[in-house]
Design an enzyme around this catalytic site. Structure first.
Site, PDB file in Angstrom:
ATOM      1  N   LYS A  54     -13.144  -0.573   7.701  1.00  0.00           N
ATOM      2  CA  LYS A  54     -13.811   0.185   6.655  1.00  0.00           C
ATOM      3  C   LYS A  54     -15.166  -0.404   6.263  1.00  0.00           C
ATOM      4  CE  LYS A  54     -11.061   1.880   3.144  1.00  0.00           C
ATOM      5  NZ  LYS A  54     -10.392   1.686   1.846  1.00  0.00           N
ATOM      6  N   ASN A  72      -7.306  -8.535   4.206  1.00  0.00           N
ATOM      7  CA  ASN A  72      -6.448  -9.537   3.560  1.00  0.00           C
ATOM      8  C   ASN A  72      -6.235 -10.773   4.424  1.00  0.00           C
ATOM      9  OD1 ASN A  72      -6.197  -8.209   1.198  1.00  0.00           O
ATOM     10  ND2 ASN A  72      -4.175  -7.352   1.606  1.00  0.00           N
ATOM     11  N   ALA A 126      -6.133 -15.059   3.455  1.00  0.00           N
ATOM     12  CA  ALA A 126      -4.833 -15.755   3.468  1.00  0.00           C
ATOM     13  C   ALA A 126      -5.076 -17.261   3.504  1.00  0.00           C
ATOM     14  CB  ALA A 126      -4.023 -15.314   4.673  1.00  0.00           C
ATOM     15  N   GLN A 127      -4.431 -17.971   2.623  1.00  0.00           N
ATOM     16  CA  GLN A 127      -4.701 -19.405   2.508  1.00  0.00           C
ATOM     17  C   GLN A 127      -3.610 -20.257   3.161  1.00  0.00           C
ATOM     18  OE1 GLN A 127      -5.172 -20.161  -1.717  1.00  0.00           O
ATOM     19  NE2 GLN A 127      -7.171 -19.182  -1.795  1.00  0.00           N
ATOM     20  N   GLY A 128      -2.373 -20.067   2.674  1.00  0.00           N
ATOM     21  CA  GLY A 128      -1.298 -21.023   2.943  1.00  0.00           C
ATOM     22  C   GLY A 128      -1.008 -21.258   4.416  1.00  0.00           C
ATOM     23  N   GLU A 186       6.458 -23.785   1.761  1.00  0.00           N
ATOM     24  CA  GLU A 186       6.156 -22.988   0.566  1.00  0.00           C
ATOM     25  C   GLU A 186       7.484 -22.600  -0.053  1.00  0.00           C
ATOM     26  OE1 GLU A 186       3.279 -19.877   1.383  1.00  0.00           O
ATOM     27  OE2 GLU A 186       2.037 -21.242   2.544  1.00  0.00           O
ATOM     28  N   ASP A 237      -5.446   4.221   1.421  1.00  0.00           N
ATOM     29  CA  ASP A 237      -5.881   5.554   1.877  1.00  0.00           C
ATOM     30  C   ASP A 237      -4.923   6.114   2.934  1.00  0.00           C
ATOM     31  OD1 ASP A 237      -8.145   4.600   0.511  1.00  0.00           O
ATOM     32  OD2 ASP A 237      -9.126   4.034   2.381  1.00  0.00           O
ATOM     33  N   HIS A 290       2.007 -12.386  -6.683  1.00  0.00           N
ATOM     34  CA  HIS A 290       1.880 -13.826  -6.400  1.00  0.00           C
ATOM     35  C   HIS A 290       1.844 -14.551  -7.743  1.00  0.00           C
ATOM     36  CE1 HIS A 290       0.465 -17.641  -4.869  1.00  0.00           C
ATOM     37  NE2 HIS A 290       0.625 -17.204  -3.634  1.00  0.00           N
ATOM     38  N   ARG A 346       9.224 -16.147  -4.774  1.00  0.00           N
ATOM     39  CA  ARG A 346       8.020 -15.670  -5.452  1.00  0.00           C
ATOM     40  C   ARG A 346       8.312 -14.687  -6.596  1.00  0.00           C
ATOM     41  NH1 ARG A 346       3.399 -14.261  -1.204  1.00  0.00           N
ATOM     42  NH2 ARG A 346       3.407 -16.506  -0.884  1.00  0.00           N
ATOM     43  N   HIS A 350      -0.001  -8.944  -4.978  1.00  0.00           N
ATOM     44  CA  HIS A 350      -0.395  -9.685  -3.774  1.00  0.00           C
ATOM     45  C   HIS A 350      -0.068  -8.951  -2.477  1.00  0.00           C
ATOM     46  CE1 HIS A 350      -1.436 -13.229  -1.502  1.00  0.00           C
ATOM     47  NE2 HIS A 350      -0.221 -13.376  -1.010  1.00  0.00           N
ATOM     48  N   ARG A 394       9.085 -10.568   0.037  1.00  0.00           N
ATOM     49  CA  ARG A 394       8.696 -11.280   1.262  1.00  0.00           C
ATOM     50  C   ARG A 394       8.751 -12.797   1.073  1.00  0.00           C
ATOM     51  NH1 ARG A 394       3.702 -13.294   2.891  1.00  0.00           N
ATOM     52  NH2 ARG A 394       2.783 -12.318   1.053  1.00  0.00           N
ATOM     53  N   SER A 414       3.942 -13.041   6.452  1.00  0.00           N
ATOM     54  CA  SER A 414       3.163 -11.826   6.751  1.00  0.00           C
ATOM     55  C   SER A 414       2.231 -11.986   7.948  1.00  0.00           C
ATOM     56  CB  SER A 414       2.373 -11.384   5.522  1.00  0.00           C
ATOM     57  OG  SER A 414       1.713 -12.472   4.948  1.00  0.00           O
ATOM     58  N   LEU A 415       1.558 -13.126   8.086  1.00  0.00           N
ATOM     59  CA  LEU A 415       0.710 -13.298   9.277  1.00  0.00           C
ATOM     60  C   LEU A 415       1.595 -13.239  10.522  1.00  0.00           C
ATOM     61  CD1 LEU A 415      -1.813 -16.106   8.141  1.00  0.00           C
ATOM     62  CD2 LEU A 415      -2.206 -13.646   8.210  1.00  0.00           C
TER      63      LEU A 415
HETATM   64  C1  SIN Z   1      -0.284 -18.275  -0.253  1.00  0.00           C
HETATM   65  O1  SIN Z   1      -1.015 -19.007   0.380  1.00  0.00           O
HETATM   66  O2  SIN Z   1       0.311 -18.603  -1.277  1.00  0.00           O
HETATM   67  C2  SIN Z   1      -0.075 -16.896   0.231  1.00  0.00           C
HETATM   68  C3  SIN Z   1       0.840 -16.930   1.347  1.00  0.00           C
HETATM   69  C4  SIN Z   1       1.507 -15.617   1.493  1.00  0.00           C
HETATM   70  O3  SIN Z   1       1.220 -14.686   0.763  1.00  0.00           O
HETATM   71  O4  SIN Z   1       2.402 -15.536   2.332  1.00  0.00           O
END
Ligand code: SIN
Length: 485
Positions: free
Chosen positions: A35, A42, A46-48, A113, A203, A224, A271, A331, A367, A372-373
């Site tokens: 887009k 997203n 993504a961090q973790g 996590e 969309d 989150h 979570r 999230h 989740r 998710s990744l």
């Molecule tokens: C995070 O880094 O806390 C997000 C990881 C996730 O959403 O799976």
């Protein structure tokens, strides 16, 4: 330059769209569209990290962690596929050159996590896993990628998809394809407080509602727990769950770790429980909740979480000595466009869905962090395998005259969008009531009958699907929590 006809059109350039493209041979005519710019997705934020089963012995343990976090509402077969295939997809990504963080001896470092029994999450750039994986996959992708392409219709007739209508650089364009893969992400922009890229606005979900394609598990929206929301931007700042995995605490103004009032696992409960606990505690006591990093040594913290350190320093927080005020924020959509274990949409030829847009059933009612990744890569691979090996049937493409290209936006859309975001947050948020859900349903219905543009209409279709699903589920389960009066 966009051609008229492709073998495969992929809507979305996040991890699932790009990994699908990587798995399609170069002699296929493939177009990936997004887009905005490709990194507005997203995945990039993504961090973790990404979960991977550590070995055969860890597969059943990972499956059980995923099912328990999902309140056993998951599709067990999909979870088994997710976990077992992770051994192969993680190895594939590493073989192709993706460098996850490792120690001096070159051994991959795993983190933990919430709700994981063991350390099994790979990460990159410390706390920038999504950004690193996205860059890696952009470089790997050998197919055409067209940015600034906003899909506003799917060309569907008699149970077959023939392509899409989209604006490409603001020009209404018809793109035909033998197969279309939806990899457009979730629904974040529907909520006032969210961690998502601004492009993620439901969309395609809304088009599916219009075409009678089923959405499932839409009541299960994930919040989150640790987000810094005090910024003027739509996307709020995530503080990765890996911080708690490494030992950060959640405390109130007096330094009390109040989450143990809600669950014996405290900060490391799943979570949904942690988000609800923070929300409830703040509401009940009027106290602020903070993420406390004071147990960490400064040099280690900066090395392990370099982006968080830098981003927050720029707005005046100096970690690890300062605490961060936190709130839960929307999230991730656990539900989505219903599909089978190959990403095929029931009753539909030539249309697949993968990644956060899909409801494969792996996440159940909540989740498990960093699954998710992994879902993005595992099910992208399955969808492309299916697409490449299925029997090809000849077809004639019908004419699609109807076009919404010049009515995408109307004058008051901005005001209604803001109103919708607030309704979603207040009434279809972390803690819901039947009364609030009915009020939200009516307000959404009213907005649908105003003079509004096509894109807002699509958002409202998705919002209706969420509120209807929430009303249909009378009991609390996972991330759907009903507090009845
Ligand atoms: C995070 O880094 O806390 C997000 C990881 C996730 O959403 O799976």
């Amino acid at each position: 330059m966009i051609d008229e006809k492709y073998d495969v059109l992929i809507i979305g350039a996040g991890i699932s769209g790009l990994y699908a493209a990587m798995n399609l041979p170069e002699d296929k005519k493939v177009l990936v569209v997004c887009k905005d710019v490709p990194w507005e997705c997203n995945t990039f934020y993504a961090q973790g990290g990404m979960v991977t089963a550590l070995n055969d012995a860890d597969v059943p343990v990972h499956i059980e962690d995923t099912l328990a976090a999902g309140a056993y509402h998951n599709d067990k077969e999909a979870v088994e596929i997710l976990s077992r295939t992770s051994l192969e997809t993680t190895a594939d990504i590493i073989d192709k050159g993706m460098a996850f963080d490792s120690n001096a001896e070159g051994k991959i470092l795993y983190t933990k996590e919430a709700a994981h029994s063991v350390e099994r999450i790979v990460h990159a750039g410390g706390d920038a896993t999504g950004r690193y994986m996205h860059y890696f996959m952009m470089v790997q992708n050998k197919h055409q990628l067209q940015k600034n392409t906003l899909v506003y219709d799917l060309l569907i007739e008699d149970g077959r998809c023939y392509g899409v209508k989209a604006t490409v650089n603001y020009e209404p364009t018809t793109i035909y394809a033998d197969d279309v893969i939806i990899a457009s992400g979730g629904i974040g922009s529907l909520y006032a407080y969210n961690t998502n890229s601004r492009t993620v606005s439901a969309d395609i979900h809304g088009i599916c509602v219009e075409k009678g394609i089923e959405l499932a598990d839409m009541e299960f929206m994930q919040f989150h727990p640790t987000v810094f929301v005090d910024t003027p931007y739509a996307r709020k700042l995530l503080l990765t769950e890996a911080l708690r995995g490494e030992g950060a605490h959640i405390v109130d103004d007096e330094g009390r770790r109040f989450l143990f009032d809600y669950d014996d696992r405290g900060e490391l409960a799943s979570r949904d429980i942690v988000s609800r606990g923070i929300f409830d505690y703040k509401r009940k006591t009027g106290k602020q909740a903070y993420l406390d990093f004071s147990m960490f040594e400064a040099e280690w913290f900066e090395h392990r979480f370099p982006n968080i350190t830098r981003t927050f320093a720029a707005i005046g927080y100096h970690f690890p000595q300062d605490k961060a005020p936190i709130s839960p924020a929307f999230h991730y959509a656990n539900g989505g466009i219903k599909c089978d274990i190959n990403g095929c949409i029931p009753g539909m030829e030539g249309l697949y869905v993968i990644g956060e847009a899909a409801r494969t059933g792996v996440h159940g009612a909540n989740r498990l962090a960093s699954n998710s990744l992994l879902e993005g890569v595992v099910f992208a691979k399955r969808a492309t395998n299916h697409l490449l090996h299925k029997e090809k049937k000849a077809f004639q493409t019908p004419a699609f005259e109807k076009d919404y290209g010049n009515i995408l936006h109307k004058e008051n859309d901005k005001i209604y969008k803001q109103r919708l975001r607030q309704i979603m947050w207040d009434d279809i948020g972390i803690i819901r009531t039947t009364k609030g859900l009915h009020e939200a349903k009516n307000l959404i219905y009213d907005m649908k009958n105003k003079e509004i543009g096509r894109l807002l209409q699509l958002r409202l279709n998705t919002a209706s699907a969420i509120v209807d699903a929430a009303l249909a589920r009378k009991e609390s389960l996972g991330s759907h929590y009903i507090e009845n009066e």
